[in-house]
Design an enzyme around this catalytic site. Structure first.
Site, PDB file in Angstrom:
ATOM      1  N   HIS A   1       0.752  -1.270   0.036  1.00 51.07           N
ATOM      2  CA  HIS A   1      -0.167  -0.110  -0.044  1.00 51.07           C
ATOM      3  C   HIS A   1       0.937   1.319   0.067  1.00 51.07           C
ATOM      4  O   HIS A   1       2.041   1.486   0.816  1.00 51.07           O
ATOM      5  CB  HIS A   1      -0.844   0.152   0.981  1.00 51.07           C
ATOM      6  CG  HIS A   1      -2.235  -0.642   0.928  1.00 51.07           C
ATOM      7  ND1 HIS A   1      -3.073  -1.656   1.796  1.00 51.07           N
ATOM      8  CD2 HIS A   1      -2.977  -0.715  -0.289  1.00 51.07           C
ATOM      9  CE1 HIS A   1      -3.998  -2.078   1.462  1.00 51.07           C
ATOM     10  NE2 HIS A   1      -4.007  -1.545  -0.034  1.00 51.07           N
TER      11      HIS A   1
ATOM     12  N   ASP B   1       0.845   4.192   1.261  1.00 46.86           N
ATOM     13  CA  ASP B   1       1.230   4.718   2.714  1.00 46.86           C
ATOM     14  C   ASP B   1       2.375   4.198   3.294  1.00 46.86           C
ATOM     15  O   ASP B   1       2.993   4.563   4.527  1.00 46.86           O
ATOM     16  CB  ASP B   1       0.033   5.002   3.604  1.00 46.86           C
ATOM     17  CG  ASP B   1      -0.635   3.743   3.988  1.00 46.86           C
ATOM     18  OD1 ASP B   1      -0.858   2.993   3.036  1.00 46.86           O
ATOM     19  OD2 ASP B   1      -1.066   3.714   5.122  1.00 46.86           O
TER      20      ASP B   1
ATOM     21  N   HIS C   1      -4.942  -8.729   5.888  1.00 40.29           N
ATOM     22  CA  HIS C   1      -5.080  -7.430   5.667  1.00 40.29           C
ATOM     23  C   HIS C   1      -5.747  -7.420   4.391  1.00 40.29           C
ATOM     24  O   HIS C   1      -6.085  -8.282   3.637  1.00 40.29           O
ATOM     25  CB  HIS C   1      -3.655  -6.599   5.464  1.00 40.29           C
ATOM     26  CG  HIS C   1      -3.829  -5.225   5.235  1.00 40.29           C
ATOM     27  ND1 HIS C   1      -4.960  -4.475   5.896  1.00 40.29           N
ATOM     28  CD2 HIS C   1      -3.038  -4.182   4.321  1.00 40.29           C
ATOM     29  CE1 HIS C   1      -4.696  -2.822   5.442  1.00 40.29           C
ATOM     30  NE2 HIS C   1      -3.817  -2.983   4.394  1.00 40.29           N
TER      31      HIS C   1
HETATM   32 ZN   LIG Z   1      -1.519   1.606   6.079  1.00 37.34          ZN
HETATM   33 ZN   LIG Z   2      -2.387  -1.022   4.062  1.00 30.84          ZN
END
Ligand SMILES: [Zn+2]
Ligand SMILES: [Zn+2]
Length: 372
Positions: free
Chosen positions: A67, A69, A178
């Site tokens: 991801h 971020d 996740h």
């Molecule tokens: Zn994250």
């Molecule tokens: Zn994530």
């Protein structure tokens, strides 16, 4: 001598940066080197701001998942890390570890931006059984060929990757749940030599000095530190001091269920676990914890209460929460809400050793007093 082991949080926000928290990154500093875990956008700014980490000491980077971020800061950081070196400098490559796709992400980002690195780098991928294996594409200049680290599955169906075994540390990883493949890392320090009782050992060494044929028999202390027995010519056997167990740090990527790493994470000194949400006095009236937890899990994340539960499950000594929703500011004005988030974790952990981390926060991991 046991080494100092220090963690600095460089970014503690989830998803997007706020004025008080940057996206995910943290540094683990020991013995003259620094390892980064995740490199969110603008991690370089945080390194500049907190001034605690020497850039030249960063030699390994671990990524938990793909991801943005957690990875958008990686290509520019690599450029800067190699920027001040001249082309002839011979330094070992910067080693990067992470899930499938990371090698391509770095390669394509550097290639499309025509970035030239003055130091080599290498990306080692931790592969799930059905991940594609690719080596065939041309390597970027200064990219060295990385390894593909395959998952091992034991007889109890525990899944893990052996990432490194180097110097004083062993790093392994395991898959956690996740919205996309995500990893948790476990950093284990090898056993630490115990203290030698010099008062006891010195006279034995000195009385054997001539028979040993050593000018300075005290140099044998090194062997004791390395856990070896010393057999003296006069028949005395000097046993090495009892070793102390090393420290264990568990650093999780984003997750709504980290139970896949339980077998590696037991009895951790420190668990670093995301706490994207928590039920606080800021939530609209009538919101129940169950509603919030359901919404949080649907997005692939955890509440602070869930983090506390997992800390209890692995018998962690301390729980450090990070990856807060950007609505939870990391400044002094927000202490009341952060305290509510912490209390929810303390309750489910059954232990008050919980910290809501903030950008720039450092924490030392004390050596273990207990001897196994
Ligand atoms: Zn994250
Ligand atoms: Zn994530």
């Amino acid at each position: 001598m046991p080494k100092s082991l220090l963690i600095q949080f460089l970014g503690t926000s989830s998803g997007q940066p706020s004025l008080t928290r940057n996206t995910s990154s943290l540094a683990l500093k020991t013995d003259g080197v620094t390892w980064l875990f995740d490199v969110g956008e603008a991690t370089q700014h945080q390194l500049n701001k907190f001034k605690n980490i020497k850039w030249s000491k960063i030699n390994k980077i671990f990524i938990t998942h793909m991801h943005g971020d957690h990875v958008f800061g990686l290509p520019p950081l690599l450029c800067t890390l190699t920027n001040n070196l001249n082309e002839d400098s011979v330094m070992p490559p910067i080693e990067i570890y992470g899930p499938s796709g990371l090698r391509n992400f770095v390669r394509i980002s550097l290639s499309l931006t025509r970035s030239r690195l003055n130091r080599s780098y290498v990306v080692h991928e931790l592969l799930f059984p059905d991940d594609p294996i690719e080596f065939g594409k041309p390597l970027e200049s200064n990219e060295q060929l990385g390894t593909n680290i395959h998952m091992t599955i034991d007889k109890n169906n525990n899944k893990s990757w052996k990432v490194i075994n180097e110097g004083d540390y062993i790093v392994s990883a395991a898959p956690i749940e996740h919205s996309i493949p995500s990893l948790g890392y476990v950093i284990e320090e090898k056993p630490i030599p115990g203290n030698i009782d010099i008062e006891l050992v010195k006279p034995i060494l000195m009385r054997n000095k001539v028979a040993l044929g050593l000018k300075n028999p005290m140099e044998l202390l090194k062997k004791l530190q390395q856990d070896q027995c010393l057999n003296m010519p006069d028949g005395t056997v000097i046993e090495p001091p009892q070793q102390r167990p090393g420290r264990k740090i568990v650093i999780l990527g984003d997750t709504f269920d980290p139970s896949g790493i339980t077998h590696l994470a037991m009895n951790a000194d420190v668990l670093i676990h995301e706490a994207t949400t928590s039920l606080t006095s800021d939530d609209p009236e009538g919101t129940t914890y169950e509603q919030l937890e359901k919404r949080t899990i649907e997005k692939g994340h955890s509440t602070s209460k869930m983090a506390g539960k997992f800390a209890a499950k692995i018998n962690a000594k301390k729980l450090l929460l990070n990856h807060f929703s950007s609505r939870y500011k990391g400044d002094k004005e927000n202490i009341k809400i952060m305290d509510e988030i912490k209390q929810a974790a303390i309750e489910s952990f059954g232990n008050d050793q919980v910290i809501c981390t903030y950008d720039g926060m450092t924490t030392q991991i004390p050596i273990r007093k207990d001897v196994n």
